[in-house]
Design a protein around this motif. Structure first.
Motif, PDB file in Angstrom:
ATOM      1  N   UNK A 139       0.852  -1.144   0.000  1.00  0.00           N
ATOM      2  CA  UNK A 139       0.000   0.000   0.000  1.00  0.00           C
ATOM      3  C   UNK A 139       0.908   1.219   0.000  1.00  0.00           C
ATOM      4  N   UNK A 140       0.609   2.141  -0.869  1.00  0.00           N
ATOM      5  CA  UNK A 140       1.425   3.351  -0.975  1.00  0.00           C
ATOM      6  C   UNK A 140       0.556   4.587  -0.766  1.00  0.00           C
ATOM      7  N   UNK A 141       1.116   5.540  -0.060  1.00  0.00           N
ATOM      8  CA  UNK A 141       0.473   6.832   0.135  1.00  0.00           C
ATOM      9  C   UNK A 141       1.379   7.861  -0.532  1.00  0.00           C
ATOM     10  N   UNK A 142       0.908   8.424  -1.633  1.00  0.00           N
ATOM     11  CA  UNK A 142       1.682   9.417  -2.361  1.00  0.00           C
ATOM     12  C   UNK A 142       1.611  10.748  -1.631  1.00  0.00           C
ATOM     13  N   UNK A 143       2.770  11.346  -1.388  1.00  0.00           N
ATOM     14  CA  UNK A 143       2.848  12.631  -0.704  1.00  0.00           C
ATOM     15  C   UNK A 143       3.411  13.672  -1.665  1.00  0.00           C
ATOM     16  N   UNK A 144       2.699  14.766  -1.765  1.00  0.00           N
ATOM     17  CA  UNK A 144       3.105  15.828  -2.685  1.00  0.00           C
ATOM     18  C   UNK A 144       3.608  17.057  -1.939  1.00  0.00           C
ATOM     19  N   UNK A 145       3.935  16.878  -0.669  1.00  0.00           N
ATOM     20  CA  UNK A 145       4.469  17.986   0.126  1.00  0.00           C
ATOM     21  C   UNK A 145       5.758  18.509  -0.497  1.00  0.00           C
ATOM     22  N   UNK A 146       6.036  19.760  -0.218  1.00  0.00           N
ATOM     23  CA  UNK A 146       7.326  20.324  -0.582  1.00  0.00           C
ATOM     24  C   UNK A 146       8.297  19.943   0.528  1.00  0.00           C
ATOM     25  N   UNK A 147       9.142  18.964   0.260  1.00  0.00           N
ATOM     26  CA  UNK A 147      10.027  18.416   1.284  1.00  0.00           C
ATOM     27  C   UNK A 147      11.455  18.362   0.761  1.00  0.00           C
ATOM     28  N   UNK A 148      12.384  18.623   1.642  1.00  0.00           N
ATOM     29  CA  UNK A 148      13.803  18.510   1.297  1.00  0.00           C
ATOM     30  C   UNK A 148      14.346  17.221   1.908  1.00  0.00           C
ATOM     31  N   UNK A 149      15.472  16.768   1.408  1.00  0.00           N
ATOM     32  CA  UNK A 149      16.080  15.556   1.950  1.00  0.00           C
ATOM     33  C   UNK A 149      16.451  15.745   3.416  1.00  0.00           C
ATOM     34  N   UNK A 163       5.487   5.249   2.004  1.00  0.00           N
ATOM     35  CA  UNK A 163       5.197   6.608   1.568  1.00  0.00           C
ATOM     36  C   UNK A 163       6.061   6.902   0.343  1.00  0.00           C
ATOM     37  N   UNK A 164       5.458   7.515  -0.660  1.00  0.00           N
ATOM     38  CA  UNK A 164       6.225   7.916  -1.838  1.00  0.00           C
ATOM     39  C   UNK A 164       6.189   9.435  -1.912  1.00  0.00           C
ATOM     40  N   UNK A 165       7.352  10.049  -1.761  1.00  0.00           N
ATOM     41  CA  UNK A 165       7.468  11.497  -1.807  1.00  0.00           C
ATOM     42  C   UNK A 165       7.752  11.910  -3.249  1.00  0.00           C
ATOM     43  N   UNK A 166       6.720  12.420  -3.870  1.00  0.00           N
ATOM     44  CA  UNK A 166       6.738  12.708  -5.302  1.00  0.00           C
ATOM     45  C   UNK A 166       7.843  13.684  -5.667  1.00  0.00           C
ATOM     46  N   UNK A 167       7.978  14.754  -4.920  1.00  0.00           N
ATOM     47  CA  UNK A 167       8.963  15.782  -5.262  1.00  0.00           C
ATOM     48  C   UNK A 167      10.382  15.233  -5.299  1.00  0.00           C
ATOM     49  N   UNK A 168      10.686  14.313  -4.389  1.00  0.00           N
ATOM     50  CA  UNK A 168      12.039  13.763  -4.323  1.00  0.00           C
ATOM     51  C   UNK A 168      12.173  12.432  -5.065  1.00  0.00           C
ATOM     52  N   UNK A 169      11.051  11.813  -5.393  1.00  0.00           N
ATOM     53  CA  UNK A 169      11.101  10.504  -6.036  1.00  0.00           C
ATOM     54  C   UNK A 169      11.625   9.439  -5.091  1.00  0.00           C
ATOM     55  N   UNK A 170      11.237   9.541  -3.817  1.00  0.00           N
ATOM     56  CA  UNK A 170      11.746   8.626  -2.798  1.00  0.00           C
ATOM     57  C   UNK A 170      10.609   7.806  -2.207  1.00  0.00           C
ATOM     58  N   UNK A 171      10.831   6.488  -2.129  1.00  0.00           N
ATOM     59  CA  UNK A 171       9.918   5.532  -1.491  1.00  0.00           C
ATOM     60  C   UNK A 171      10.478   5.262  -0.099  1.00  0.00           C
ATOM     61  N   UNK A 172       9.638   5.435   0.912  1.00  0.00           N
ATOM     62  CA  UNK A 172      10.081   5.199   2.291  1.00  0.00           C
ATOM     63  C   UNK A 172       9.119   4.249   2.978  1.00  0.00           C
ATOM     64  N   UNK A 173       9.665   3.278   3.700  1.00  0.00           N
ATOM     65  CA  UNK A 173       8.824   2.336   4.443  1.00  0.00           C
ATOM     66  C   UNK A 173       8.892   2.650   5.919  1.00  0.00           C
TER      67      UNK A 173
END
Length: 55
Positions: A1-11, A45-55
């Protein structure tokens, strides 16, 4: 299950976003399993802006 996040986030702040949203996606998975009697194999979680998948 993935929750796409479109927040403006930095590494640099990524971990704080993961910590904030992790309970939310875990709750989604729990409710999915309860409602559909289907085991969720993985949540993340998939952070769209960074293209990062995090579990």
């Amino acid at each position: 299950m993935v929750d796409f996040k479109t927040d403006s986030v930095t590494e640099e702040k990524l971990q704080s976003f993961i910590d904030f949203y992790r309970p939310q996606v875990q709750a989604y998975a729990s409710e999915w399993e309860r409602a559909f009697v289907y085991n969720v194999k993985e949540v993340g979680l998939y952070f769209v802006q960074l293209g990062i998948w995090a579990t």
